[in-house]
Design a protein around this motif. Structure first.
Motif, PDB file in Angstrom:
ATOM      1  N   PHE A  49       0.812  -1.213   0.000  1.00  0.00           N
ATOM      2  CA  PHE A  49       0.000   0.000   0.000  1.00  0.00           C
ATOM      3  C   PHE A  49       0.847   1.265   0.000  1.00  0.00           C
ATOM      4  N   GLU A  50       1.897   1.302   0.815  1.00  0.00           N
ATOM      5  CA  GLU A  50       2.739   2.495   0.887  1.00  0.00           C
ATOM      6  C   GLU A  50       3.338   2.832  -0.477  1.00  0.00           C
ATOM      7  N   SER A  51       3.873   1.840  -1.170  1.00  0.00           N
ATOM      8  CA  SER A  51       4.442   2.078  -2.500  1.00  0.00           C
ATOM      9  C   SER A  51       3.377   2.576  -3.460  1.00  0.00           C
ATOM     10  N   CYS A  52       2.222   2.001  -3.374  1.00  0.00           N
ATOM     11  CA  CYS A  52       1.118   2.386  -4.245  1.00  0.00           C
ATOM     12  C   CYS A  52       0.770   3.869  -4.058  1.00  0.00           C
ATOM     13  N   VAL A  53       0.667   4.311  -2.793  1.00  0.00           N
ATOM     14  CA  VAL A  53       0.342   5.719  -2.499  1.00  0.00           C
ATOM     15  C   VAL A  53       1.482   6.638  -2.914  1.00  0.00           C
ATOM     16  N   LEU A  54       2.692   6.315  -2.505  1.00  0.00           N
ATOM     17  CA  LEU A  54       3.832   7.199  -2.764  1.00  0.00           C
ATOM     18  C   LEU A  54       4.172   7.319  -4.257  1.00  0.00           C
ATOM     19  N   LYS A  55       3.921   6.266  -5.026  1.00  0.00           N
ATOM     20  CA  LYS A  55       4.169   6.325  -6.474  1.00  0.00           C
ATOM     21  C   LYS A  55       3.003   6.968  -7.232  1.00  0.00           C
ATOM     22  N   GLY A  56       1.889   7.190  -6.541  1.00  0.00           N
ATOM     23  CA  GLY A  56       0.732   7.804  -7.184  1.00  0.00           C
ATOM     24  C   GLY A  56       0.023   6.890  -8.158  1.00  0.00           C
ATOM     25  N   ASP A  57       0.082   5.579  -7.898  1.00  0.00           N
ATOM     26  CA  ASP A  57      -0.614   4.637  -8.769  1.00  0.00           C
ATOM     27  C   ASP A  57      -2.118   4.937  -8.749  1.00  0.00           C
ATOM     28  N   ARG A  58      -2.748   4.711  -9.871  1.00  0.00           N
ATOM     29  CA  ARG A  58      -4.143   5.118 -10.043  1.00  0.00           C
ATOM     30  C   ARG A  58      -5.061   4.633  -8.924  1.00  0.00           C
ATOM     31  N   GLU A  59      -4.920   3.383  -8.516  1.00  0.00           N
ATOM     32  CA  GLU A  59      -5.824   2.829  -7.504  1.00  0.00           C
ATOM     33  C   GLU A  59      -5.567   3.367  -6.103  1.00  0.00           C
ATOM     34  N   CYS A  60      -4.509   4.170  -5.930  1.00  0.00           N
ATOM     35  CA  CYS A  60      -4.179   4.714  -4.606  1.00  0.00           C
ATOM     36  C   CYS A  60      -4.134   6.242  -4.595  1.00  0.00           C
ATOM     37  N   ARG A  61      -4.692   6.884  -5.612  1.00  0.00           N
ATOM     38  CA  ARG A  61      -4.662   8.356  -5.669  1.00  0.00           C
ATOM     39  C   ARG A  61      -5.834   8.994  -4.941  1.00  0.00           C
ATOM     40  N   TYR A  62      -7.000   8.388  -4.993  1.00  0.00           N
ATOM     41  CA  TYR A  62      -8.184   8.893  -4.303  1.00  0.00           C
ATOM     42  C   TYR A  62      -8.482  10.346  -4.664  1.00  0.00           C
ATOM     43  N   LEU A  63      -8.728  10.604  -5.931  1.00  0.00           N
ATOM     44  CA  LEU A  63      -8.972  11.961  -6.409  1.00  0.00           C
ATOM     45  C   LEU A  63     -10.466  12.280  -6.359  1.00  0.00           C
ATOM     46  N   GLU A  64     -10.780  13.473  -5.857  1.00  0.00           N
ATOM     47  CA  GLU A  64     -12.174  13.885  -5.758  1.00  0.00           C
ATOM     48  C   GLU A  64     -12.841  13.858  -7.122  1.00  0.00           C
ATOM     49  N   GLY A  65     -14.034  13.252  -7.167  1.00  0.00           N
ATOM     50  CA  GLY A  65     -14.808  13.182  -8.395  1.00  0.00           C
ATOM     51  C   GLY A  65     -14.437  12.049  -9.321  1.00  0.00           C
ATOM     52  N   GLU A  66     -13.356  11.336  -9.018  1.00  0.00           N
ATOM     53  CA  GLU A  66     -12.918  10.242  -9.885  1.00  0.00           C
ATOM     54  C   GLU A  66     -13.908   9.080  -9.823  1.00  0.00           C
ATOM     55  N   VAL A  67     -14.106   8.456 -10.972  1.00  0.00           N
ATOM     56  CA  VAL A  67     -14.936   7.260 -11.063  1.00  0.00           C
ATOM     57  C   VAL A  67     -14.004   6.099 -11.319  1.00  0.00           C
ATOM     58  N   HIS A  68     -14.063   5.092 -10.487  1.00  0.00           N
ATOM     59  CA  HIS A  68     -13.159   3.953 -10.559  1.00  0.00           C
ATOM     60  C   HIS A  68     -13.663   2.952 -11.587  1.00  0.00           C
ATOM     61  N   GLU A  69     -13.048   2.941 -12.760  1.00  0.00           N
ATOM     62  CA  GLU A  69     -13.377   2.000 -13.833  1.00  0.00           C
ATOM     63  C   GLU A  69     -14.860   2.006 -14.191  1.00  0.00           C
ATOM     64  N   GLY A  70     -15.484   3.172 -14.102  1.00  0.00           N
ATOM     65  CA  GLY A  70     -16.877   3.303 -14.509  1.00  0.00           C
ATOM     66  C   GLY A  70     -17.890   2.763 -13.530  1.00  0.00           C
ATOM     67  N   ILE A  71     -17.419   2.235 -12.405  1.00  0.00           N
ATOM     68  CA  ILE A  71     -18.343   1.689 -11.401  1.00  0.00           C
ATOM     69  C   ILE A  71     -17.955   2.223 -10.040  1.00  0.00           C
ATOM     70  N   GLY A  72     -18.782   1.962  -9.055  1.00  0.00           N
ATOM     71  CA  GLY A  72     -18.420   2.313  -7.688  1.00  0.00           C
ATOM     72  C   GLY A  72     -17.341   1.385  -7.192  1.00  0.00           C
ATOM     73  N   ASP A  73     -16.674   1.791  -6.142  1.00  0.00           N
ATOM     74  CA  ASP A  73     -15.604   0.948  -5.608  1.00  0.00           C
ATOM     75  C   ASP A  73     -15.807   0.714  -4.120  1.00  0.00           C
ATOM     76  N   HIS A  74     -14.976  -0.125  -3.562  1.00  0.00           N
ATOM     77  CA  HIS A  74     -15.124  -0.528  -2.168  1.00  0.00           C
ATOM     78  C   HIS A  74     -14.231   0.265  -1.230  1.00  0.00           C
ATOM     79  N   ARG A  75     -13.757   1.435  -1.652  1.00  0.00           N
ATOM     80  CA  ARG A  75     -12.842   2.196  -0.819  1.00  0.00           C
ATOM     81  C   ARG A  75     -13.547   3.112   0.169  1.00  0.00           C
ATOM     82  N   ARG A  76     -14.865   3.164   0.149  1.00  0.00           N
ATOM     83  CA  ARG A  76     -15.531   4.152   0.991  1.00  0.00           C
ATOM     84  C   ARG A  76     -16.921   3.732   1.427  1.00  0.00           C
ATOM     85  N   GLN A  77     -17.329   4.318   2.547  1.00  0.00           N
ATOM     86  CA  GLN A  77     -18.619   3.998   3.123  1.00  0.00           C
ATOM     87  C   GLN A  77     -19.752   4.782   2.481  1.00  0.00           C
ATOM     88  N   THR A  78     -19.476   6.013   2.029  1.00  0.00           N
ATOM     89  CA  THR A  78     -20.576   6.802   1.473  1.00  0.00           C
ATOM     90  C   THR A  78     -21.220   6.095   0.299  1.00  0.00           C
TER      91      THR A  78
END
Length: 198
Positions: A49-78
């Motif tokens: 996970f640390e490498s993923c965040v620090l390298k800015g890999d897409r699945e670890c960027r968490y950008l506001e308004g981003e849609v994960h592969e056109g579907i919802g994702d499991h990263r959040r409760q909302t």
């Protein structure tokens, strides 16, 4: 399947909020829907996970308004409380947050928090006794088996630096969690006030 159950019934599955009065739906396992979906690259699976965040890999960027592969994702409760609307899919948006809060207030008698299981169980037992009467006793009787099942001995530690980077992009997720937690504590205080009056 769900609609065939008699009322009241409980369906336990990790799915987004569904307003049964507005639209029926069915749930099919992902593999059944996408049988030809290729498995991920083994190197991707080994990435920490640390490498993923620090390298800015897409699945670890968490950008506001981003849609994960056109579907919802499991990263959040909302997402789970917001529902299946397209307005729920973009990450960390005001619209998804407000819809999730509204769903909690309108459709959920209780939303608990795992960090305070005693309060959660007390409120569940008192607000929904038909399903949760005696839940505290069951929970503590089974506590040892719960901790064995859900423990991950291979989980690597995550530095505070990386946690703070991620927290900065989960602002509305944190707000939603605090909203649910405060609501739970208001419900708990209402129980205490009621018992003091009686």
């Amino acid at each position: 399947m769900v609609s065939s159950y008699s009322e009241p019934s409980v369906y336990v599955k990790h799915v987004c909020f569904t307003n049964f009065t507005e639209a029926p739906w069915y749930y099919v396992e992902r593999k059944q829907i996408f049988p030809d979906l290729p498995l991920p690259d083994p190197n991707w699976l080994k990435k920490d996970f640390e490498s993923c965040v620090l390298k800015g890999d897409r699945e670890c960027r968490y950008l506001e308004g981003e849609v994960h592969e056109g579907i919802g994702d499991h990263r959040r409760q909302t997402l789970f409380f917001c529902g299946h609307s397209e307005k729920c899919t973009p990450f960390n948006t005001v619209g998804a947050l407000e819809r999730a809060k509204l769903a909690v207030e309108k459709h959920y008698a209780v939303v608990g928090v795992l960090e305070d299981m005693n309060t959660t169980l007390t409120v569940l037992e008192n607000y929904i006794p038909r399903f949760f009467q005696g839940a505290t006793n069951v929970y503590y009787d089974q506590l040892n088996s719960f901790t064995r099942i859900n423990r991950n001995f291979f989980k690597p530690p995550v530095s505070e630096e990386v946690k703070n980077l991620v927290r900065g992009n989960f602002t509305r997720e944190v707000e939603f969690y605090q909203f649910c937690k405060q609501r739970l504590y208001r419900q708990y205080r209402a129980l205490k006030l009621r018992s003091d009056v009686l």
